[in-house]
Structures are given as structure tokens and as C-alpha cells.
Design an enzyme around this catalytic site. Structure first.
Site, PDB file in Angstrom:
ATOM      1  N   HIS A  23       0.857  -1.190   0.000  1.00 43.49           N
ATOM      2  CA  HIS A  23       0.000   0.000   0.000  1.00 43.49           C
ATOM      3  C   HIS A  23       0.896   1.245   0.000  1.00 43.49           C
ATOM      4  O   HIS A  23       1.978   1.236   0.605  1.00 43.49           O
ATOM      5  CB  HIS A  23      -0.878   0.067   1.259  1.00 43.49           C
ATOM      6  CG  HIS A  23      -2.106  -0.796   1.246  1.00 43.49           C
ATOM      7  ND1 HIS A  23      -2.513  -1.536   2.329  1.00 43.49           N
ATOM      8  CD2 HIS A  23      -3.050  -0.996   0.278  1.00 43.49           C
ATOM      9  CE1 HIS A  23      -3.642  -2.171   2.046  1.00 43.49           C
ATOM     10  NE2 HIS A  23      -3.990  -1.863   0.815  1.00 43.49           N
ATOM     11  N   CYS A  70      -2.075   2.726   9.217  1.00 43.14           N
ATOM     12  CA  CYS A  70      -3.111   1.794   8.741  1.00 43.14           C
ATOM     13  C   CYS A  70      -4.252   1.660   9.735  1.00 43.14           C
ATOM     14  O   CYS A  70      -5.367   1.313   9.347  1.00 43.14           O
ATOM     15  CB  CYS A  70      -2.539   0.404   8.530  1.00 43.14           C
ATOM     16  SG  CYS A  70      -1.068   0.282   7.539  1.00 43.14           S
TER      17      CYS A  70
END
Ligand code: ARG
Length: 275
Positions: free
Chosen positions: A163, A257
Site C-alpha cells: 500500500h 493503517c
């Protein structure tokens, strides 16, 4: 944020996850509570989304979708294991008064984990969008038109940084942490054109997950901070707070996250900075 009541490593969808190395639930809870307390002490207000049985990665709210002002664009998760999160995320945003705008069918997009804004005073915000492992470049045009923000697409080059928020961390309008291993030469050129003073992380530094940090004003809340990185951040006027989120690293996620910033407005030219 979403509490880790149902957190676990019960499948493997990134190179960090190993089902034989599961988190300790009590330690995960203590680390999560410490992260909430640290963010709150740094000046953030934290809202909680209830967790759900059978959705062990729901704790990573960065992937829920992309927020701008009162608008929420829900994620389209690549892996079936996470797709059950979306109706719950969407319901939370609807019940909190957000205008929910869906991406067209087709591509995947994993929320703010792959879409990070840069706010420079006096200039329109730009949304840097990562693609390849979890998100598809085909969604970037729709994000741009649904949220009224220019996007810049960067391909992610290394699956350990699957990511964007594992290899890129905007700090303010001029500065960001950037792991060069995460990008190809074109992606680096795009980032360097947007960030005049990058803090380039070497691979070892980046593998500590230090780019997965939450910026609250001048405070950088980090899962780890290599000494050189800490010295540079402090010389730039930031204060560094390291929060041990080791149980969550077993699932391939760190501080950033575990959060989704709600104080973001991509439609505005503004003088303030959102995270
Ligand atoms: N286990 C989760 C997954 O693979 C971790 C998500 C990390 N989130 C992030 N924004 N990098 O989907």
C-alpha cells in the site's frame, strides 16, 4: 479507528502475514489503547467504528475508503477476505451524515491506504494515488471526479510496500517521508515534483514501517523511528512519538493503517494542513 476485538492473522494477503505467527489479543488491545491515547494527547479526536466477527483486518480503517469533507468513497477491496468490511464502513459513514459516492464497478481501490493528499498553502490539494498490488489505476479518474481533486498515479514497485502508506508519508506542504524502494523511477519523479524536500528512506529504514506514521500537527506518531529519520524530523520541527504496534505489524499494518483521517477536505485550497 476500529478496536481490535476481532483482530487476527487468519489468512495471508500480504508478505508480512503468516498464519502461524498470530497476535496476542491482550497485547494487541494494550497497543491499540496506547495508540488511541497517544493520538488523543497529540491533539486528535478519535471516533470508533465497531468491529465485526469474521473481519480480522477491519481494525485497519485506512483502507475503508477515501474521505473528503462530507463525502466518503468506499473502498473496493481486492481480496474477498476484506470485502465484508465495506457495507459496515458505508453504514457508519451514512449514519454519521456523509454523502456516500460509490466507485463504478470494475477496479479495486483500497481507500486512504493507497490515496494520500498533499496540502500546500495556497495551492489546490493533490491526491497521490498508488496502484498495482491492491488498487487499480483505472479507479483514479473516478476518484478525481467523485471528490473534485486532481490525482497523480504512482505505481508501487515492491510488494513489501503493497500500500502507498507503507512507503510514502506526507508531513506538510513541502516535506514527506519517501521510501525509494517502493517506487519505480517514474513514480519517484512524480513524488519529487510534488514534494520539494523529501526525506528519502533507505530500504532498511522503510522496512521498519516508519513511513506508516500519523501526522497530527507537528507530532509524528510512528511505529518505529530509525535514528537518522528521527534526527531529520526533529531538525524540521516535528516531535516524534514511537508507539509499539508490533502485534499489528504481524498483519502488515502500522500506526497509519490503524487510522482513517476524517479532517480532510480535498476540494479546498486551504492554508491549514490535514493529515
Ligand atoms: N492485513 C491487512 C491487509 O493486508 C493490512 C492492511 C494495512 N493497511 C494499510 N493501509 N497499509 O489488507
Amino acid at each position: 479507528m476500529c478496536p481490535p476485538d476481532n483482530f487476527g492473522v487468519v489468512y495471508e494477503i500480504n508478505p508480512w502475514m503468516h498464519t502461524e505467527v498470530g497476535p496476542d489479543p491482550d497485547l494487541a488491545r494494550a497497543q491499540f489503547d496506547n495508540l488511541v491515547a497517544t493520538l488523543t494527547a497529540s491533539g486528535a479526536e478519535v471516533e470508533m467504528l465497531p468491529s465485526e466477527t469474521g473481519l480480522p483486518d477491519m481494525v485497519f480503517t485506512a483502507n475503508a475508503g477515501v474521505v473528503s469533507g462530507g463525502t466518503f468513497v468506499p473502498a473496493r477491496f481486492r481480496h474477498p477476505q476484506r470485502q465484508g468490511e465495506t457495507p459496515l464502513d458505508t453504514a457508519w459513514f451514512r449514519s454519521n451524515g456523509y454523502d456516500v459516492r460509490e466507485l463504478p464497478a470494475g477496479g479495486c481501490q483500497e481507500g486512504a491506504g493507497d490515496a494520500l493528499p498533499i496540502f500546500s498553502p495556497g495551492i489546490r490539494p493533490v491526491l497521490v494515488c498508488g496502484y498495482r498490488f491492491r488498487s487499480d489505476i483505472s479507479t483514479h479518474g473516478a476518484i478525481s471526479s467523485l471528490l473534485g481533486v486532481p490525482t497523480r498515479s504512482v505505481e508501487l514497485a515492491d510488494d513489501r510496500f503493497y500500500h502507498l502508506d507503507l512507503c510514502f508519508c506526507p508531513l506538510n506542504g513541502r516535506r514527506a517521508m519517501v521510501a525509494s524502494a517502493g517506487f519505480d523511477r517514474y513514480g519517484m519523479a512524480v513524488i519529487e515534483s510534488l514534494v520539494p524536500e523529501p526525506l528519502i528512506l533507505d530500504t532498511e529504514e522503510a522496512l521498519s514501517f516508519c513511513a506508516n506514521s500519523v501526522v497530527v500537527g507537528d507530532v509524528v506518531v510512528m511505529p518505529a523511528c530509525p535514528p537518522r529519520v528521527g534526527r531529520i524530523l526533529e531538525s524540521w520541527g516535528f516531535s516524534v512519538v514511537v508507539v509499539d504496534v508490533g502485534e499489528f505489524l504481524k498483519a502488515g499494518g502500522g500506526c497509519r493503517c490503524l487510522t482513517l483521517a476524517l479532517d480532510v477536505d480535498l476540494s479546498d485550497t486551504c492554508d491549514s494542513q490535514a493529515t
